[in-house]
Scaffold this active site. Structure first.
Site, PDB file in Angstrom:
ATOM      1  N   GLY A 105       0.967  -1.101   0.078  1.00  0.00           N
ATOM      2  CA  GLY A 105      -0.078  -0.001  -0.100  1.00  0.00           C
ATOM      3  C   GLY A 105       0.897   1.204  -0.025  1.00  0.00           C
ATOM      4  N   LYS A 106       0.256   2.330  -0.268  1.00  0.00           N
ATOM      5  CA  LYS A 106       1.106   3.576   0.003  1.00  0.00           C
ATOM      6  C   LYS A 106      -0.042   4.698   0.025  1.00  0.00           C
ATOM      7  CE  LYS A 106       5.538   4.835  -0.617  1.00  0.00           C
ATOM      8  NZ  LYS A 106       6.725   3.938  -0.693  1.00  0.00           N
ATOM      9  N   GLY A 107       0.403   5.858   0.569  1.00  0.00           N
ATOM     10  CA  GLY A 107      -0.240   6.836   0.775  1.00  0.00           C
ATOM     11  C   GLY A 107       0.525   8.279   0.567  1.00  0.00           C
TER      12      GLY A 107
END
Ligand code: GLU
Length: 420
Positions: A105-107
């Site tokens: 995931g990444k934000g």
């Protein structure tokens, strides 16, 4: 910046190439081409001058097939959906290549931390955390630092999430301050992993570390620690750079003095650093220096079709995520440049994030020596495995890394089968 650069297309291209060699059908890889969840949030913040500014943020879970989503939070003006998608997918394959039980995931938040006060950064962090809270959690999705964020920001994220839950939740983020359950060795882990990887590739190519020339693009957490550790190993760091430009000395730079200067004040930039014998160069000149090892440790797409033919380094170790665009990869491969891919070279950070999370959920703490030893015990065999499979397939190290990673992700997906 090149036109039409879409890092997510770069990811899909290399995944497809690996899947073809592995004999997977379109149907086998169809699901991993699509991120599982994409959340876009508005983050209203009362600025120091009394006005309200609404920032835009994202959290994307590319895959949770092998475990909870895992990956950093980026605060940078160039953050955009396709970039976060690519960064999330790279996390999936990074966790798979080193075989830790996570998806990817990444934000990110579109903002420029260098232009914001600490109060404003904290307000962005808290409101962003609240906005993505339905997605994150120690069993679902575990953020960490990335470009523009650090342990302090992770501490605020952990506090915000804990306040919303009504109890202390250590395992919701990694890369936290040590006082809040951060792992000893996490701050240095990515640079330490890059250093181990650099030593491994030099050994495979029959080269010594001593006096081997290196240029490092980027003096953030990863670049600065990589430069420090490689300098300690006796390598000759002849050029480094940051957003303000680079410095170059063919006889080798005084890395400890540079790092001391940069760490004194977050506003200190290399353009104001003085040392006898240095020449000022641009970031693009640094990339084109005649060095043995080039370490891009900044952002994506730094080496692209416009400058790839001018790259003179024999070896590139990708400390950043996606520093080489795919057309540039083809040009460099044709020239015989040896590239150690990001998903392997910079995996040390997420490996020690995994150690932090394991310690948090068991309420135990390990010594720094033990963390560093466990890191080496993952990085070295992962390098050997990528090297071996690349040799067997007469493929590049990037393809080799994806052969291992794509197989692990696809097999996990197959074992779970499609729900319902
Ligand atoms: N942001 C780092 C990376 O790109 C670390 C991610 C993590 O520790 O979860 O690998």
């Amino acid at each position: 910046m090149e036109q039409h650069y879409n890092p997510y297309d770069n990811v899909l291209k290399v995944v497809k190439e690996a899947a073809d060699i592995l004999g997977y059908s379109e149907s086998d890889i169809e699901a991993i081409k699509h991120p599982e969840r994409e959340l876009k949030v508005a983050i209203p913040v009362r600025m120091d001058n009394g006005t309200t500014h609404v920032f835009e943020g994202y959290r994307i879970q590319h895959s949770t097939s092998r475990g909870p989503a895992k990956g950093g939070i980026r605060f940078h003006p160039d953050v955009n959906l396709d970039e976060v998608k690519a960064l999330a997918a790279w996390m999936t394959f990074k966790c798979a290549v080193v075989n830790i039980p996570y998806g990817g995931g990444k934000g990110g938040v579109i903002c420029d931390p260098s232009q914001l006060s600490e109060t404003e950064i904290r307000a962005i962090t808290r409101r962003f955390t609240a906005a993505i809270a339905p997605l994150i959690g120690p069993e679902q999705d575990i953020p960490a630092p990335d470009v523009g964020t650090n342990a302090t920001v992770m501490g605020w994220m952990m506090d915000t999430y804990s306040m919303m839950k009504g109890h202390c939740v250590h395992g919701v983020v990694t890369g936290k301050p040590i006082e809040l359950g951060g792992a000893l060795g996490r701050n240095e882990a990515t640079g330490r992993g890059v250093t181990l990887t650099t030593k491994n590739i030099l050994r495979k190519m029959g080269l010594n570390t001593t006096a081997t020339t290196v240029a490092v693009q980027g003096m953030g957490n990863v670049g600065s620690i990589t430069a420090k550790l490689l300098h300690k190993e006796g390598m000759k760091i002849i050029a480094v750079s940051d957003v303000s430009g680079g410095i170059y000395n063919p006889d080798g730079l005084n890395i400890p003095a540079i790092l001391e200067y940069l760490s004194k004040d977050r506003k200190n930039l290399l353009k104001n650093y003085e040392e006898e014998g240095i020449q000022r160069i641009s970031n693009s000149e640094l990339l084109q220096l005649d060095v043995k090892v080039l370490i891009p440790a900044a952002l994506e797409n730094q080496i692209n079709s416009l400058n790839a033919k001018n790259i003179k380094a024999d070896i590139i170790v990708e400390a950043a995520n996606g520093p080489i665009a795919s057309e540039a990869d083809d040009i460099l491969n044709a020239k015989g440049t040896v590239i150690v891919p990001d998903i392997l070279a910079n995996a040390g950070g997420v490996v020690v994030s995994y150690f932090e999370w394991v310690q948090n959920i068991q309420s135990v703490s390990w010594t720094e020596e033990s963390v560093n030893e466990k890191l080496k015990n993952i990085m070295d065999p992962a390098f050997e495995a990528v090297w071996a499979i690349s040799q067997q397939n007469h493929a590049t190290l990037r393809t080799g890394a994806y052969l291992i990673a794509v197989k692990r992700v696809v097999e996990a997906k197959k074992a779970r089968a499609i729900w319902p």
